[in-house]
Design a protein around this motif. Structure first.
Motif, mmCIF file in Angstrom:
data_model
loop_
_atom_site.group_PDB
_atom_site.id
_atom_site.type_symbol
_atom_site.label_atom_id
_atom_site.label_comp_id
_atom_site.label_asym_id
_atom_site.label_seq_id
_atom_site.Cartn_x
_atom_site.Cartn_y
_atom_site.Cartn_z
ATOM 1 N N LEU A 107 5.013 -4.807 0.759
ATOM 2 C CA LEU A 107 5.305 -5.892 1.082
ATOM 3 C C LEU A 107 4.066 -7.126 1.674
ATOM 4 O O LEU A 107 4.003 -8.052 0.778
ATOM 5 C CB LEU A 107 6.656 -5.569 1.489
ATOM 6 C CG LEU A 107 7.973 -5.324 1.210
ATOM 7 C CD1 LEU A 107 8.852 -5.526 1.508
ATOM 8 C CD2 LEU A 107 8.196 -6.220 -0.270
ATOM 9 N N GLU A 108 4.025 -6.214 2.642
ATOM 10 C CA GLU A 108 2.531 -7.406 2.732
ATOM 11 C C GLU A 108 1.524 -7.699 1.813
ATOM 12 O O GLU A 108 1.066 -9.160 1.789
ATOM 13 C CB GLU A 108 2.741 -7.046 4.540
ATOM 14 C CG GLU A 108 1.288 -7.327 5.421
ATOM 15 C CD GLU A 108 0.435 -6.791 6.417
ATOM 16 O OE1 GLU A 108 1.345 -5.845 7.245
ATOM 17 O OE2 GLU A 108 -0.440 -6.569 6.963
ATOM 18 N N ALA A 109 1.156 -6.761 1.339
ATOM 19 C CA ALA A 109 -0.070 -7.029 0.152
ATOM 20 C C ALA A 109 0.808 -8.131 -0.276
ATOM 21 O O ALA A 109 -0.354 -9.103 -1.085
ATOM 22 C CB ALA A 109 -0.789 -5.901 -0.629
ATOM 23 N N GLY A 110 2.062 -8.004 -1.120
ATOM 24 C CA GLY A 110 2.685 -9.182 -1.907
ATOM 25 C C GLY A 110 2.521 -9.941 -1.508
ATOM 26 O O GLY A 110 1.656 -11.221 -2.073
ATOM 27 N N LEU A 111 2.973 -10.695 -0.617
ATOM 28 C CA LEU A 111 2.953 -11.449 0.812
ATOM 29 C C LEU A 111 1.599 -12.222 0.285
ATOM 30 O O LEU A 111 0.896 -12.740 -0.300
ATOM 31 C CB LEU A 111 3.429 -11.415 1.557
ATOM 32 C CG LEU A 111 4.037 -12.655 2.604
ATOM 33 C CD1 LEU A 111 4.650 -13.532 1.635
ATOM 34 C CD2 LEU A 111 4.675 -12.356 4.156
ATOM 35 N N TYR A 166 -5.463 -4.664 -2.802
ATOM 36 C CA TYR A 166 -5.215 -3.977 -3.208
ATOM 37 C C TYR A 166 -4.716 -2.364 -2.550
ATOM 38 O O TYR A 166 -4.573 -1.361 -2.783
ATOM 39 C CB TYR A 166 -6.769 -3.707 -3.668
ATOM 40 C CG TYR A 166 -7.962 -3.800 -4.421
ATOM 41 C CD1 TYR A 166 -7.271 -5.561 -4.574
ATOM 42 C CD2 TYR A 166 -8.918 -3.450 -5.648
ATOM 43 C CE1 TYR A 166 -7.309 -5.298 -5.482
ATOM 44 C CE2 TYR A 166 -9.281 -4.232 -5.897
ATOM 45 C CZ TYR A 166 -9.241 -5.498 -6.669
ATOM 46 O OH TYR A 166 -8.525 -5.927 -7.755
ATOM 47 N N GLN A 167 -4.953 -2.136 -1.040
ATOM 48 C CA GLN A 167 -4.904 -0.988 -0.163
ATOM 49 C C GLN A 167 -3.442 -1.041 -0.327
ATOM 50 O O GLN A 167 -2.354 -0.103 -0.616
ATOM 51 C CB GLN A 167 -5.372 -1.139 0.935
ATOM 52 C CG GLN A 167 -4.964 0.074 1.899
ATOM 53 C CD GLN A 167 -4.893 -0.047 3.586
ATOM 54 O OE1 GLN A 167 -5.545 -1.060 3.808
ATOM 55 N NE2 GLN A 167 -4.439 0.459 4.721
ATOM 56 N N GLY A 168 -2.600 -1.885 0.044
ATOM 57 C CA GLY A 168 -1.372 -2.145 -0.235
ATOM 58 C C GLY A 168 -0.433 -1.977 -1.084
ATOM 59 O O GLY A 168 0.512 -1.453 -1.913
ATOM 60 N N ALA A 169 -0.948 -3.170 -2.427
ATOM 61 C CA ALA A 169 -0.110 -2.337 -3.824
ATOM 62 C C ALA A 169 -0.219 -1.162 -3.981
ATOM 63 O O ALA A 169 -1.230 0.245 -4.080
ATOM 64 C CB ALA A 169 -1.120 -3.456 -4.841
#
Lengths: 170, 387, 505, 101, 501, 180
Positions: E163-167, E250-253
């Motif tokens: 979610l952090e990556a998405g944000l 890239y890491q979070g997705a």
């Protein structure tokens, strides 16, 4: 008359925009945004784009800012944090401010477009003209926009659904 | 006189119009609150408020009827709201707390300006609608400005800093946003039909009435008959938008005390109250315009025809005078509005309140698909009709 | 275009085909058998080609056996053009034979994960054959890299001490070299304006319209450093001893013996003929660096080595110095010597690596201090090692002699001082070579070796090891006694452009 | 006397710049979003002004798309924010750093 | 406005010419229909329908590959051979993403059908994006892509990192959209201005704008607009000052989405950039050239240097992707002087597609439920557990590093040749340094997979490695590896195309 | 007790829209709307008090105007909300009830506490306290809502008491000697 209205509206808009950036409390920020949008809607009216003015109010003021307020309240961020100065931020802020000033200066000095009078009405004044444009020349983007909205809707449902409800077997 | 009015500066005109709106709408809204109490009483087999009588007025003959109708209660209420102590709770966010009721009034009174409330016969028998601002985008303006009403609820709920008020505000805003969608979609078929190809496209409400006044079967029939589903959806959404029972979850006394206005009292509370009724009036007016033929007395009997017949029947040319025609049309229209408002009240005292999840489910899972299906069906239908 | 019977293509395709077959999951028994074929075919083709070369029809620039296969980029001048001339032929033969030897040695070695090992070695072999058979510069480079990658992996997986670090070092250094030379090659490609990587076309184009002098100097510099790093030119040599020290013997044989010659070959075949002026500009600095750095400094370093394999690694760096000197000398004589030296050194250093691993199997150490007296237990091994040492020193009778001698002559014309340095280097190499032989095989048995020998009594060199060694020794002796078998072709090939170099000086 | 095109362009660039500034300096994700909206609206203002003064119609049509996109973007963004808030209890950008090592 | 003009405008909407996009859209809708129509137990089959459908579209597309240059939809779109090539590109990526998702989604407690739906829509929008020749269309298509990707990035919503990556992606994406938009607005405004010569009524059309720019080669506002548009696009491709979102996102997705972002989204950005630079901004080469040059150099350096110290494989591959963006930019920069650069960009993108998906495939297989936490160390000893996966990984990384015989080498070679031809020697030097540095970390990864002791691999990873990729994905990975090798030396019919037609 | 599960009838399509029900309800309410009011306008109209109605508790006198209460305090004792407070006192001379020893000096019923249960009436041995028809009690202060003895008698008045208890007692007392 129009000049006065313009000055008033633009002053309102700018002040409220600054309000958004500087407001300590997010709710104040949202209200500033609302007023700013109202000012812009007024400017739209001045530009004879009545339709767009109403769409702006309908979409932005009616839905988007309401959504913002809604979420702000939901997350209960009454305390809010104003921006404290930290070195990195100060730098970013300084850079942005410098950018702002130079950008405005440059546009003011070099971006003269000539003060000609308005040439046309713009499609935003007539509903019919607007609709014809949308559904003939720009039909494809309109269709794509439909897909965009579908995807966004699906996504929102997916993301905001409670995790416990997600069926692992599905 | 009209000419004189039009000769005034724009600002003066605007102020005059605004004042007119306030002067007219405020009492009507207040009257509605009285009417509500009476209707409620009658439905519950009671006489309702009928006691108040200003001192020293008893001698006027016939005043007893007014007394029985509770007219003086209305005045008493107004006076009480005006002069009552204004409580300002300590725990509230003051600016927004004060702002919220004022904001509530804005959409209610602004939308009126684009709603035509009657018509008179201009030169050559053309029907000229009476309205404060004739804009091309009529219904859009109504929706746009009406959608601002949500802010008062949100602000009131949030600024009150109380969980009842907050929950009420949250419920209200969610409900408003949810039902706006079906409402808009329900109206679309009407405008699809009205704006047939070749006509000057317009979203003006007056044009809808004009369409319903046309000769011929489809023209003369009101949209209530040709588009019952749209009318139904619109009506239901209207109930939800005005927070009326059975959709008054935001203020349900049983679980939320008073919802968003729990912390309000005296004049500020009365503003919410008036705004609610003003919204109802505008909503009813729009409903009457869209689906009930506006200022036409009966289906297939447009105003012009009516006046013509009266003229023939009585032989008096007075019927064709613009002023008379205007008054007749306003009367007819007002009658329809009151009828609609009466239905509002009638429903309120009949149907029990929903649960909140039912409200949401109804909005998103029933009305929205229904209105979309309705839109599609009518699009196809209108296409074939016009072939 | 007789595709199926083109010997050069077969020499590349055969090992590759075997590698693919192994990769697809051939059972080990079959894999080993097929691997014999995979290594033998290139060797046979090499000998066959060498045999037929003198009589084969020659096209421009002395190329024979030319074939051209389109890979789709003809318009960019990239295509698989195979052919051999006098310079590439010896190296092609070298690649075939050393590859055969290394392959034989690998198959009999008891390496873990034999299939992967063979697969990589086969890919390497294919790359080597392709490198020297390519006329197109693109594929020349391409095949080199194809051969290079398995080296890294083999060092990484089957290597000895510090294998991971060594593999890393090699990768970074060699990539740097390869990239520099690639940029140089691109520069030639672009500046020539012929829109082709085809060496023959490039030569034609530049013969009629040579590049500007400044351009030549710059490009030659790029190529020199690029190829130089690949050939362990001082001071970019540090990867070599480390890598060879860690590499498994077959990989070391192929790399040090053959693949490393890529850089020199590139300089000789591409840089010198195409950029004569650039070569002349750089020759002095190159000569000084190679003479003082590679020959003298590394020679002394080599003397100080106690680890047998490291010593061989350093000695190979040192011998590359002679090759550079030969190139710097800028004469047909010198260049021819370089080609001969490349071939000879390829055989001899491969032999040395092979033998040092063989020794290791008996002593279980590479430390020369802990050896001694192995000759009594393994006389044949001792004989082979001494022969290899002689060859590497450059004694007459071995091929190396015919490499070093012309270089010295050519160098004498170029610079007397450097000739002396080079001769000193020969002495140095004799010292460390013979001292090593003496320490390992002769003299008293060291305590450590005695202990090892007690547990695992060392046998003499087995036939499985002997066979590849014999192949290499035979090649060394054959050329040593009949240098004309190669030198004719070399000279013919060099007669053209290097003559112009001389003239231009 | 009508205001000139320059005035409108100046105004909209000023709005855009203010929005940009906000995105850079604010740490609250919601406020950042608002500033992004400000930037988009500034663009629409310029578009409408250009359309009117230049007599070209595409600009006005474009506004429709921009508004729609902005609404969709905000909705998705807020959904993510809410979901994230449920898990992390914060939406301050500088506290969202679980991935820095 | 009378009806005949309307009809003629509407007649320009040749829906048949966008049939691949249309069929992708319909397929996407069909998936939703299936989801509502079929019983729960059948839902697991729906992704298969999606993949089969895409394969079918791909097949038909390849059969009808030849397309002349043809403007359609009143000039909103331009059909071209390049467009066809990119259609194939996006279809291949979406197929591969679907395959990866089929592998990865069951580990998460999230609905699956919607993922495939969104992937299809995004792929179709990407096709439109690269075909668009009108800023309105460009913006709409771009936003459809980005909004779809916002959702895909934050798809594994039970993981705060996702979610952090998405944000972060959302904020950055929206910011870039705003920059792009304002640039478009400025260009539109200036180009339509009656006060200037060369004024055009079709300022949203690329062609119209080009005409204006040619007539006014030094207009300040236009220059400002161009810079803004370029920065907007630079965000999408992750070029230097705008690459900050890459590692975190890239890491979070989810890994399949990371692949999609890294390959398809970036490719779309590059084609847009290429089209803009060649077709619209050409008169402003004095501005575009230096800007892009600086950007390319900084991108290559930053990407490689930042990747050096990464331990998380997704961050690593993300930052290495930044450096690849730099290499492609190198080709884009050269395009004004060397038309062959167009072919090189396309080839590079294809090579990057093949190699990246091979690597991402292995990453997905090994990732398991917590897929944002893959460290380099998790790959230790992979070669022993699964030689196949290790081989695919090595080939993929080799190709990314640009080592023969892989396609990546050919791509880099072409780019270098072109850069040299265009005379960007400084950039070339930077690029060479970049390649050398990149070999260090790519090889480091291979080294971990091959040369480490088996003890280092975690039991779970080992188990997943032994379980392998499954048949379909295995075939796909094998095909990718094969393709990456074959394209490295045999370009066949592509060759002429590459060389510039 | 057997549990009998009852199958709920599934709704028909029309029923599921709830329209018939809502319409039915609307009809009902409309009927009431138009029908006469069921309420009475109170101060003017008063309801008929049925017999046995329990109104405000009051004290009564016998037909001769004599106080019936003997201050036995049973009602005070039994009163659940403790609304009754009695201060007993001696019977004043000449009241005509010499047989009785005590009479209430003060008798207060706090109507704010009284729950109209009627226990006081029930328990009164002298039938002196009655809950009568009075139902409207109002006052402006708490004090006003306490009914004192005077007020209680004022409210209660005199009941037609036919058995004249005091007289019977007196007679019995007088004739007591005759039997002895």
């Amino acid at each position: 008359m129009e000049q006065i209205a313009f000055i008033f509206l633009s002053a309102l808009t700018l002040a409220c925009a600054l309000g958004v950036v500087l407001a300590k409390n997010a709710v104040n920020g949202a209200m500033c945004l609302l007023l700013c949008l109202a000012g812009i809607a007024g400017l739209f009216v001045q530009l004879h784009a009545y339709l767009l003015a109403f769409i702006l109010v309908l979409v932005y003021a009616g839905a988007v800012v309401a959504l913002f307020l809604f979420i702000i309240m939901l997350l209960d961020m009454q305390g809010g944090q104003a921006w404290r100065f930290r070195p990195a931020q100060a730098l970013a802020g300084f850079a942005a401010a410098a950018l702002l000033v130079t950008g405005l200066d440059l546009i003011a000095i070099r971006g003269r477009l000539g003060g000609g009078p308005p040439v046309g009405q713009g499609a935003g004044s007539s509903l019919k003209l607007y609709a014809y444009q949308l559904f003939t020349a720009y039909l494809l983007p309109v269709q794509v926009m439909g897909f965009l909205l579908l995807v966004a809707m699906l996504g929102i449902i997916l993301i905001s659904r409670r995790i416990s409800e997600a069926d692992p077997s599905k | 006189m009209i000419a004189y009015f039009l000769g005034l500066p724009v600002m003066v005109q605007a102020v005059a119009k605004g004042l007119a709106v306030i002067v007219v709408l405020f009492p009507i809204a207040a009257a509605c609150s009285m009417a509500e109490r009476k209707v409620c009483a009658w439905i519950q087999c009671r006489p309702g408020p009928n006691r108040a009588l200003p001192p020293l007025f008893g001698w006027i003959p016939g005043i007893g009827i007014l007394q029985r109708l509770g007219v003086f209660h209305l005045m008493a209420d107004g006076g009480k709201f005006l002069f009552k102590e204004e409580p300002l709770p300590d725990h509230v966010n003051k600016p927004y707390y004060v702002l919220a009721p004022v904001v509530a009034m804005v959409p209610a009174f602004t939308t009126v300006t684009v709603v035509p409330f009657g018509a008179y016969l201009g030169s050559g028998g053309a029907v000229v609608p009476l309205m404060l601002a004739n804009v091309d985008v009529g219904i859009l303006a109504v929706f746009a400005v009406a959608s601002l009403g949500i802010y008062s609820l949100i602000l009131a709920g949030w600024a009150s800093n109380s969980k009842y008020a907050f929950l009420g505000g949250v419920r209200a805003s969610a409900q408003l946003i949810s039902y706006e969608l079906s409402m808009t979609l329900a109206v679309l078929p009407v405008f699809l039909w009205v704006n047939e190809p070749g006509s000057a496209g317009s979203l003006s409400l007056a044009r809808v009435v004009e369409f319903q006044s046309r000769p011929g079967f489809w023209g003369g029939s009101w949209f209530l008959f040709t588009m019952p589903v749209s009318a139904l959806i619109f009506a239901v959404a209207l109930f939800a938008e005005t927070n009326r029972q059975p959709f008054d979850m935001p203020e349900s006394e049983a679980d939320l005390v008073g919802g968003f206005h729990t912390e309000y009292g005296a004049f500020k509370w009365s503003l919410f109250f008036v705004a609610e009724y003003a919204n109802m009036i505008v909503g009813s007016a729009v409903f009457a315009l869209l689906f009930l033929g506006g200022w036409n007395l009966l289906p297939w009997l447009p105003l012009a025809d009516l006046l013509e017949r009266l003229h023939h029947a009585t032989g008096s040319a007075l019927w064709l005078h613009p002023l008379v025609a205007g008054l007749v049309s306003v009367a007819i229209f007002a009658g329809k509005i009151f009828l609609t408002i009466f239905v509002f009240m009638w429903v309120r005292w009949t149907v029990p309140r929903f649960r909140y999840d039912q409200v949401m489910k109804l909005g998103w899972q029933k009305l929205l698909p229904l209105s979309i299906a309705n839109l599609i069906a009518y699009t196809v239908g209108i296409y074939f009709l016009q072939q | 275009m007789n595709v199926p019977l083109d010997p050069l293509l077969i020499s590349v395709a055969a090992p590759l085909a075997v590698a693919v077959a192994i990769a697809l999951g051939l059972p080990k028994r079959w894999a080993v058998k097929l691997a014999y074929a995979g290594f033998a075919v290139p060797a046979l083709v090499a000998i066959d080609v060498w045999w037929r070369f003198a009589s084969a029809a020659k096209e421009v620039h002395g190329y024979a056996f030319l074939t051209n296969y389109s890979t789709g980029l003809d318009r960019l001048g990239i295509g698989l053009k195979l052919g051999l001339n006098g310079i590439s032929l010896p190296l092609f033969v070298l690649a075939g034979l050393v590859g055969f030897a290394a392959g034989l040695y690998a198959i009999q070695s008891k390496a873990e994960r034999m299939k992967t090992y063979l697969l990589l070695l086969l890919v390497m072999q294919a790359g080597l054959m392709g490198t020297f058979a390519s006329v197109n510069v693109f594929f020349f480079y391409f095949f080199h890299e194809l051969a290079l990658i398995p080296t890294f992996i083999m060092v990484g997986i089957w290597g000895g001490r510090d294998r991971s670090y060594a593999a890393m070092m090699m990768t970074v250094y060699l990539t740097l070299g390869a990239m520099l030379s690639l940029v140089g090659l691109i520069a030639i490609y672009v500046k020539t304006g012929a829109t082709s990587f085809d060496l023959m076309i490039l030569r034609d184009a530049l013969a009629s319209r040579p590049l500007g002098e400044v351009t030549q100097t710059h490009i030659f510099g790029l190529l020199l450093f690029g190829f130089g790093i690949l050939v362990s030119l001082w001071p970019f040599h540090s990867w070599a001893p480390l890598g060879y020290g860690a590499a498994p013997s077959s990989a070391a044989m192929l790399h040090a013996g053959v693949l490393k010659k890529f850089g020199l070959y590139g300089l000789l075949q591409i840089a010198l003929p195409l950029l004569p002026f650039g070569a002349a500009q750089w020759s002095h600095s190159l000569a000084v660096v190679a003479g003082v750095g590679n020959v003298l400094a590394i020679g002394l370093v080599t003397m100080a080595q106690r680890d047998l394999k490291q010593m061989v690694g350093y000695s190979s760096v040192m011998h590359m110095g002679y090759a550079f000197l030969g190139i710097a000398a800028g004469s047909v004589l010198g260049a021819g010597g370089v080609v001969m030296l490349m071939v000879a050194h390829g055989f001899s250093v491969a032999l040395l690596f092979l033998l040092s691993t063989t020794i290791y199997h008996r002593t279980h150490t590479f430390e020369m201090d802990q050896m001694g007296g192995l000759a009594q237990k393994a006389p044949v091994l001792a004989g082979l090692f001494v022969a290899a040492t002689f060859a590497s020193i450059g004694l007459p009778g071995f091929a190396n002699f015919w490499g070093e001698l012309p270089i010295f002559f050519a160098l004498w014309n170029f610079s007397h001082g450097l000739t002396l340095v080079a001769l000193t280097g020969t002495v140095v190499s004799a010292v460390y070579g013979l001292r090593a032989a003496a320490r390992v095989f002769f003299g008293p048995e060291s305590e450590a070796f005695a202990r090892v020998a007690a547990v695992d009594p060392p046998a003499d060199i087995a036939w499985s090891e002997r066979l590849p060694a014999f192949v290499l020794v035979a090649a060394l002796l054959f050329i040593g006694f009949w240098p004309k078998s190669f030198s004719d072709g070399i000279n013919r090939a060099l007669m053209g452009e290097p003559a112009a170099v001389v003239a231009s000086r | 006397m009508t205001p000139s095109l320059d005035a409108y362009v100046m105004l909209s660039s000023a709005l855009f710049a203010i929005g940009f500034l906000g995105v850079l300096v604010r740490r609250n994700t919601l406020v950042i979003f608002m500033c992004l909206e400000l930037m988009l609206v500034a663009a629409t203002l310029a578009l409408v002004a250009f359309s009117r003064f230049n007599g070209t119609e595409d600009g006005d049509v474009f506004v429709f798309f921009i508004l729609t996109v902005a609404a969709a973007e905000v909705a998705v963004g807020l959904a993510i924010i809410v979901a994230l808030f449920r898990l992390r209890q914060t939406i301050q950008v500088d506290r969202l750093n679980s991935m820095r090592h | 406005m009378d009806f005949s003009t309307l009809r003629s405008l509407a007649a320009g909407n040749a829906w048949g010419s966008v049939w691949p996009e249309l069929s992708l859209g319909c397929l996407a809708l069909f998936l939703l229909v299936l989801e509502t129509g079929l019983p729960r137990s059948m839902h697991a089959r729906i992704p298969v329908v999606s993949i089969a459908g895409q394969l079918g579209i791909l097949g038909v597309l390849l059969l009808n590959f030849d397309t002349p240059y043809r403007a359609t939809f009143n000039g909103l779109l331009m059909l071209s051979p390049q467009g066809q090539l990119m259609r194939v590109f996006f279809l291949i990526s979406s197929i591969l993403v679907s395959l990866l998702a089929r592998r990865s989604l069951p580990w998460q407690r999230v609905p699956r059908v919607e993922f495939h739906h969104i992937v299809l829509v995004v792929a179709a929008a990407m096709m439109l994006l690269v075909e668009s020749r009108n800023f309105v269309m460009l913006f709409v298509a771009l936003e459809t892509v980005t909004v779809g990707l916002y959702i895909l990035v934050s798809y594994y919503r039970s993981n705060p990192k996702t979610l952090e990556a998405g944000l972060k992606y959302l904020v950055m994406g929206a910011l870039s959209s705003a920059l792009l938009l304002f640039g478009i607005v400025l260009l539109y405004g200036v180009a339509g201005s009656p006060a200037l010569s060369g004024r055009t009524l079709e300022a949203m059309q690329y062609g119209g704008l080009r005409g204006f720019l040619e007539a006014n080669p030094d207009n300040f506002l236009a220059a400002a607009g161009i810079v803004l548009v370029l920065s907007g696009v630079a965000f999408k491709i992750g070029a230097f000052p705008f690459q900050i979102w890459i590692p975190d996102v890239y890491q979070g997705a989810p890994t399949p989405v990371t692949a999609f972002l890294a390959v398809a989204s970036k490719a779309a950005g590059f084609i847009v950039l290429l089209v803009l630079v060649t077709e619209v901004f050409a008169p402003y080469d004095w501005l575009v050239g230096p800007v892009l040059t600086l950007m390319a150099a900084a991108t290559i350096l930053f990407g490689n240097l930042a990747a050096l110290k990464q331990n998380n494989v997704k961050r690593l591959i993300g930052l290495s992707g930044v450096s690849h963006a730099g290499f492609i930019l190198l080709a884009v920069v050269s395009v004004s002087r060397e038309p062959m650069a167009v072919g090189a960009v396309y080839f590079y993108l294809y090579a990057y597609l093949i190699a990246s998906f091979a690597v991402f495939g292995v990453m997905t297989v090994l990732a398991g439920p917590d897929d944002s936490e893959q460290e380099l160390g998790d790959y230790a000893g992979l070669a022993r557990e699964s030689p196949f996966l290790a081989g695919v990984l090595a080939c993929g990384l080799g190709s990314l590093a640009g080592i023969p015989p892989f396609a990546g080498f050919m791509a880099k070679l072409l780019v270098f040749v072109i850069a040299f031809k265009a005379g960007h020697f400084g950039l070339l030097g930077v690029a060479v340094a970049g390649v050398v540095v990149s070999v260090y970390y790519y090889f480091g990864w291979i080294r971990t997979a091959y040369f480490s002791d088996e003890a280092a691999i975690s039991p779970k990873t080992a188990e997943r490695a032994r379980a392998g990729a499954g048949l379909t994905l295995g075939i796909a990975l094998a095909a990718l590896t094969l393709g990456s090798i074959v394209l490295g030396f045999y370009q066949g019919p592509l060759g002429n195309w590459l060389a510039g037609h | 007790m057997a549990v009998i599960p009852v199958e709920r009838r599934s709704l028909t399509l029309v029923e599921r829209t709830y329209f018939p029900q809502i319409m039915g309800a609307m009809k009902t309410t409309l009927k009431h709307l138009l029908g006469p009011a069921d309420t009475m306008e109170y101060p003017e109209q008063r309801p008929a008090i049925p017999p046995g109605y329990r109104g405000v508790p009051t004290l009564v006198k016998d037909p001769h105007g004599r106080e019936k209460c003997v201050s036995c305090q049973l009602c005070e004792f039994v009163c659940p909300p403790k609304a009754i407070r009695i201060t007993p006192g001696s019977v004043p001379e000449g009241a005509g009830i010499d047989q009785v020893e005590k009479a209430p000096q003060a008798f207060d019923i706090d109507m704010l506490r009284c729950i109209y249960c009627g226990l006081c009436e029930e328990v009164c041995p002298e039938e002196a306290i009655f809950l009568q028809n009075q139902y409207s009690m109002s006052g402006y202060s708490r004090a006003e809502m306490v009914n004192h003895k005077d007020r209680l008698y004022e409210l209660g008045g005199t009941l037609p008491d036919t058995h004249f208890k005091w007289d019977v007692k007196k007679a019995a007392e007088e004739s007591a000697g005759e039997h002895h």
